[in-house]
Every structure is written in C-alpha cells, then in structure tokens.
Design a protein around this motif. Structure first.
Motif, mmCIF file in Angstrom:
data_model
loop_
_atom_site.group_PDB
_atom_site.id
_atom_site.type_symbol
_atom_site.label_atom_id
_atom_site.label_comp_id
_atom_site.label_asym_id
_atom_site.label_seq_id
_atom_site.Cartn_x
_atom_site.Cartn_y
_atom_site.Cartn_z
ATOM 1 N N THR A 21 -4.844 5.932 2.749
ATOM 2 C CA THR A 21 -4.169 4.736 2.256
ATOM 3 C C THR A 21 -4.786 4.310 0.946
ATOM 4 O O THR A 21 -6.005 4.411 0.763
ATOM 5 C CB THR A 21 -4.303 3.572 3.249
ATOM 6 O OG1 THR A 21 -3.635 3.898 4.462
ATOM 7 C CG2 THR A 21 -3.735 2.276 2.686
ATOM 8 N N THR A 72 -9.298 2.310 -1.182
ATOM 9 C CA THR A 72 -8.824 3.478 -0.447
ATOM 10 C C THR A 72 -9.448 3.558 0.945
ATOM 11 O O THR A 72 -10.560 3.064 1.170
ATOM 12 C CB THR A 72 -9.141 4.766 -1.213
ATOM 13 O OG1 THR A 72 -10.554 4.850 -1.439
ATOM 14 C CG2 THR A 72 -8.417 4.793 -2.547
ATOM 15 N N ARG A 106 0.651 5.281 1.511
ATOM 16 C CA ARG A 106 -0.092 6.050 2.501
ATOM 17 C C ARG A 106 0.408 7.488 2.554
ATOM 18 O O ARG A 106 1.573 7.747 2.249
ATOM 19 C CB ARG A 106 0.054 5.398 3.885
ATOM 20 C CG ARG A 106 -0.455 3.975 3.937
ATOM 21 C CD ARG A 106 -0.275 3.345 5.306
ATOM 22 N NE ARG A 106 1.100 3.053 5.631
ATOM 23 C CZ ARG A 106 1.468 2.440 6.753
ATOM 24 N NH1 ARG A 106 0.553 2.100 7.649
ATOM 25 N NH2 ARG A 106 2.740 2.205 6.984
ATOM 26 N N SER A 111 0.843 -1.190 0.000
ATOM 27 C CA SER A 111 0.000 0.000 0.000
ATOM 28 C C SER A 111 0.875 1.235 0.000
ATOM 29 O O SER A 111 2.061 1.183 0.322
ATOM 30 C CB SER A 111 -0.920 0.011 1.219
ATOM 31 O OG SER A 111 -0.164 0.117 2.415
ATOM 32 N N ILE A 143 -4.475 0.781 -1.529
ATOM 33 C CA ILE A 143 -3.877 -0.521 -1.781
ATOM 34 C C ILE A 143 -3.331 -0.517 -3.197
ATOM 35 O O ILE A 143 -4.069 -0.222 -4.136
ATOM 36 C CB ILE A 143 -4.900 -1.649 -1.588
ATOM 37 C CG1 ILE A 143 -5.535 -1.561 -0.198
ATOM 38 C CG2 ILE A 143 -4.242 -3.015 -1.798
ATOM 39 C CD1 ILE A 143 -4.556 -1.619 0.940
ATOM 40 N N TRP A 144 -2.050 -0.833 -3.337
ATOM 41 C CA TRP A 144 -1.384 -0.597 -4.603
ATOM 42 C C TRP A 144 -1.976 -1.429 -5.734
ATOM 43 O O TRP A 144 -2.153 -0.938 -6.843
ATOM 44 C CB TRP A 144 0.107 -0.887 -4.458
ATOM 45 C CG TRP A 144 0.927 -0.384 -5.601
ATOM 46 C CD1 TRP A 144 1.596 -1.122 -6.522
ATOM 47 C CD2 TRP A 144 1.146 0.989 -5.952
ATOM 48 N NE1 TRP A 144 2.223 -0.299 -7.420
ATOM 49 C CE2 TRP A 144 1.971 0.992 -7.095
ATOM 50 C CE3 TRP A 144 0.733 2.205 -5.410
ATOM 51 C CZ2 TRP A 144 2.390 2.181 -7.699
ATOM 52 C CZ3 TRP A 144 1.150 3.373 -6.017
ATOM 53 C CH2 TRP A 144 1.969 3.358 -7.140
#
Length: 116
Positions: A50, A58, A35, A33, A52-53
């Motif tokens: 945040t 989000t 942030r 992730s 999540i890649w």
C-alpha cells in the motif's frame, strides 16, 4: 469513471526483477491509497503493498518486505511495484487497486511468472 491499467508483468527467472505499473485514467482521480494485490488460481486475492497517495507512506506484507518497493508518480496518476529477488512463490496475477472513500477501482491484472 476511473480506469486502472496494469503493465510490466512477464516471465522471469528466480532472483530476477520486474517493475509493474498501474496507470489511472478517466474521471477525477483522488484516492486515499493505492494498493497492489496478487492472486493465484483457486486462492483468494492477497494484499501485497500500500502507498498513501498524498503522503507517500508505504506498507508491505511480510512476504514481500525488503524485496518489493511501491512508489507513485502523482503527476502521472501512476503507481509502481518494483519487485526484486523474485521467487517462484511470487508467481501470480497482480492487481492494482485505488482505494477512494466511497468506491474502489481495480485493474484487469498482469501475470507475473517466476521460473525456478
């Protein structure tokens, strides 16, 4: 070694907008992730948002929910923080963070100042 470089901070009036960017370079970049945090002098660094890649989910702190939007460009290894309806209480140094399983990376921070 991954390096994170933030940009986009500055001075804005109450109610204004800014977009922060955080570009990653060097090494193999594969965070779980990304942030954003912020910090006011003399206080602890506080989590803001945040993403999540891989999936793009989000999360936001209550203080910014509805006003800030985190997004990412995987191809550019860049994460963004779009900030709207800024308030003087949003004044802080904003840091991006790359959260990998065994290590975390931090940028150098970018100052956001909201004048009343």
């Amino acid at each position: 070694q991954v390096q994170l470089v933030e940009s986009g901070g500055g001075l804005v009036q109450t109610g204004g907008s800014l977009r922060l960017s955080c570009a990653a370079s060097g090494g193999t970049f594969s965070p779980y992730s990304m942030r954003w945090f912020r910090q006011v002098p003399g206080k602890e660094r506080v989590w803001v948002a945040t993403i999540i890649w891989s999936g793009g989910t989000t999360y936001y702190s209550d203080s910014v929910k509805g006003r800030f939007t985190i997004s990412r460009d995987n191809a550019k290894n860049t994460v963004y923080l779009q900030m709207k309806s800024l308030e003087p209480e949003d004044t802080a140094v904003y840091y991006c963070n790359a959260n990998e399983p065994l290590v975390q990376y931090w940028g150098q921070g970018t100052q956001v100042t909201v004048s009343s």
